[in-house]
Write a protein that holds these residues in place. Structure first.
Motif, short mmCIF file in Angstrom:
data_model
loop_
_atom_site.label_atom_id
_atom_site.label_comp_id
_atom_site.label_asym_id
_atom_site.label_seq_id
_atom_site.Cartn_x
_atom_site.Cartn_y
_atom_site.Cartn_z
N GLN A 197 -0.38 0.86 -7.30
CA GLN A 197 0.95 1.35 -7.66
C GLN A 197 2.00 0.67 -6.78
O GLN A 197 3.18 0.76 -7.04
N LYS A 198 1.53 0.03 -5.71
CA LYS A 198 2.46 -0.52 -4.74
C LYS A 198 3.04 -1.84 -5.21
O LYS A 198 2.31 -2.76 -5.56
N ASN A 253 -6.63 2.73 -6.59
CA ASN A 253 -5.69 3.15 -7.62
C ASN A 253 -4.29 3.33 -7.03
O ASN A 253 -3.29 2.88 -7.60
N LYS A 254 -4.24 3.94 -5.85
CA LYS A 254 -2.96 4.12 -5.16
C LYS A 254 -2.34 2.77 -4.78
O LYS A 254 -1.15 2.54 -4.91
#
Lengths: 396, 259
Positions: A387-388, A383-384
């Motif tokens: 975001q990239k 999930n993180k």
């Protein structure tokens, strides 16, 4: 994980991914077929191997060249119920090729030398050939040792000496293991294959959903929908998990059907899986395959293309497939700390289940928690990662 | 209305966007014109909430993009150069996937799909798997997918790039239709004829800054050139307040907020 999950979106993503990948007929058929066939192939192979080992041990056969040169030996063998066979003329080459049992060669001078004291015989074998001569050499050596001590005893008694003088320690062999049981050590292959197939079966799906989206250029528009990324990740993972669990079910079904339908007498005595054992298998495999599926998705996301991701994921699978092999070779003893190591813990518990041990809940709960942690952390990081900007736009 | 104020974005040491301000008026077609690497795509991605904003602000339909990106995505439809489709699914399924995700019910999404199919002449390909689709066919599916929720604000990043004449024409018609339906449309391009033919207002962007803004006529007047191409070249080369041509400076919008 913070924001609330959009369950309708999770469901939409899950359904789409399932349908999309089920349409990949070739991959799906191959994975599913292999899963179904794995049980029968493994069990039939193991059964054949075990009965082969047993047969050899039970046969009481020895290959001797010119046993007629040594009448006392021939007499001894006859009393021990051994059948003496003539080896094939080119047995030396055949032994080297692993196609012949060990051979004892009796020289023509045997009788003469035996009468005056000590005679010589030649043992022909190749100890690098595990399955052929190396096994029969043990039998021949044992026979010769017994013959030696019998003759020694007779000679000493003839001179009025107690045979006990040369036999300080009398060895009596009590082997509790049957040859079949020894072969059963190979049964670690069954849980290993089931675990391995569970994780490698969903690899292509996991990669296509992550690196595949990047490569196609469909990730950016997908993330443009007003859905939080966690919901999208969860939907995708749900699809991978469904796929992984299906593979595990097919594998277990393959084992079950084979054990019921195909008569494998040698195996049946070793593994007649009870319903409880199937439940144990499922309890370990069901959480494991999806958890490693999540980990594969995470790793695959770093790949800009399917191929690149495949390389990354193959490292992971390599590690997982080698864990049990290393454990086997290093003669690692079962220990409870292994429950904390994915794959190793599952292997340990499954092997014990196969041996028919009854294990406490802890042996299932700890691996389950380990899997839950792997899945949660992988999904959180995935999930993180989504975001990239580097991941969203970085295309090959 | 799309309002962009003092937008800045840095990738490493590169200022991709270095203080862009403009307004795309409601119900109008605004063109973002600039050479390759001018910062058009990054600007559009920031408007579309795909890229975080370093400095400055974007508001779409009065919603602050940094504060509520999901609301911006609800009201706007963005088509970037990433137009990948799922090849094992039909065109309709590809479009429906996004509609379902947005929670649009099937009758409504089917109606929208039918409308776009009619406009873009893709009735025949709608129920075919997208494997082997031509560039133009893929584009038609991608744009329908991006606009399936009938957004009031439409942002297209170089939509005609790599398309044949027929598809380009269909796309231009679509943009006009969207305007007729009351949409605020913004699209980027490096083809001046296209921008000139369609846009109510043109924003020229270069080296991460807005160098000029106005109608075709205004831009021609500003640059004192006869052809739009010359005007574009002249206006694109303005850097950091320095004007390389002699026109009334008052109408040139360099680094300050647009009216």
């Amino acid at each position: 994980m913070g924001k609330s999950v959009n369950f309708a979106a999770v469901l939409t993503v899950w359904k789409k991914e399932l349908i999309d990948h089920l349409r990949d007929r070739r991959t799906v058929l191959m994975v599913f077929m292999l899963s179904v066939l794995m049980g029968p192939l493994l069990l039939v192979g193991l059964s054949y191997f075990i009965s082969n080992v047993e047969e050899k041990a039970e046969k009481k056969e020895v290959f001797i060249v010119d046993v007629s040169n040594a009448p006392p030996l021939a007499n001894f063998l006859a009393r021990q119920d051994f059948t003496v066979k003539d080896p094939k003329p080119d047995f030396r080459d055949l032994i080297k090729e692993g196609k012949h049992d060990a051979v004892l060669v009796v020289s023509p001078e045997f009788a003469e030398k035996f009468a005056t004291g000590s005679a010589e015989v030649e043992l022909v074998y190749d100890d690098t050939r595990q399955n052929a001569s190396a096994q029969s050499i043990g039998v021949l050596r044992q026979v010769l040792r017994a013959f030696n001590s019998e003759v020694t005893a007779q000679r000493l008694m003839a001179r009025g000496v107690s045979p006990g003088i040369v036999r300080v320690v009398e060895v009596r062999n009590t082997n509790l293991g049957t040859p079949a049981q020894r072969a059963a050590a190979l049964m670690f292959i069954i849980p290993w294959m089931a675990l391995f197939a569970g994780i490698s079966g969903c690899t292509s799906v996991a990669i296509d959903m992550t690196a595949g989206e990047r490569e196609r250029g469909s990730l950016e528009p997908l993330l443009l929908n007003p859905i939080d990324r966690l919901s999208i990740v969860l939907g995708k993972w749900a699809a991978v998990a469904t796929y992984a669990v299906t593979i595990v079910v097919l594998i277990l079904a393959g084992f079950a059907v084979t054990l019921v339908l195909i008569p494998l007498p040698k195996l049946a005595s070793l593994i007649s899986l009870s319903a409880m054992q199937y439940v144990s298998f499922a309890a370990l495999l069901f959480p494991f395959a999806p958890a490693i599926g999540a980990l594969q998705m995470l790793i695959a996301t770093y790949g800009r293309s399917f191929k690149e991701a495949q390389t990354y994921v193959s490292y992971l699978i390599f590690v997982f497939s080698f864990v049990p092999v290393i454990a086997q070779f290093s003669q690692l003893k079962d220990a409870d700390w292994q429950l904390l190591v994915p794959m190793l813990g599952q292997m340990m518990v499954l092997n014990r289940v196969l041996r028919g041990e009854t294990l406490g809940m802890i042996y299932f709960v700890v691996p389950l928690i380990v899997c839950a942690v792997i899945a949660t952390v992988s999904i959180f990081l995935l999930n993180k990662l989504l975001q990239k900007e580097k991941i969203i736009f970085g295309r090959s | 209305m799309i309002e962009v104020r003092e937008l800045k974005k840095k990738f490493g040491d590169v200022h991709a966007v270095n203080g862009v301000s403009f307004t795309a008026k409601s119900g109008a077609i605004t063109g973002l014109l600039g050479p390759n690497g001018a910062g058009k795509t990054t600007t559009i991605r920031m408007i579309g909430t795909l890229v975080s904003i370093d400095v400055g602000s974007v508001s779409v339909n009065g919603i602050d993009a940094a504060r509520d990106p999901e609301a911006v995505r609800q009201t706007s439809g963005l088509l970037t150069d990433a137009r990948g489709l799922y090849t094992r699914m039909t065109a309709r399924e590809n479009i429906r996937y996004y509609a379902d995700m947005r929670g649009i019910d099937r009758t409504k999404s089917d109606r929208t799909i039918a409308r776009f199919a009619d406009w873009l002449d893709m009735g025949e390909i709608l129920d075919r798997r997208t494997e082997g689709f031509s560039q133009g066919e893929r584009m038609k599916v991608a744009i329908t997918r991006a606009l399936v929720h009938e957004p009031t604000h439409v942002i297209l990043d170089e939509p005609t790039n790599g398309l044949d004449v027929m598809t380009t024409r269909a796309l231009r018609e679509l943009i006009k239709r969207l305007k007729a339906e009351g949409c605020t449309v913004m699209f980027s391009s490096h083809i001046m004829q296209e921008v000139a033919a369609l846009c109510d207002e043109i924003i020229i962007i270069s080296h991460g800054r807005v160098t000029a803004q106005g109608t075709t006529e205004e831009l021609l007047a500003m640059s004192a050139k006869n052809s739009l191409e010359d005007a574009f070249v002249a206006l694109a080369e303005i850097e950091n307040h320095h004007m390389t041509f002699d026109t009334p400076t008052s109408t040139i919008n360099t680094n300050k907020e647009a009216a």
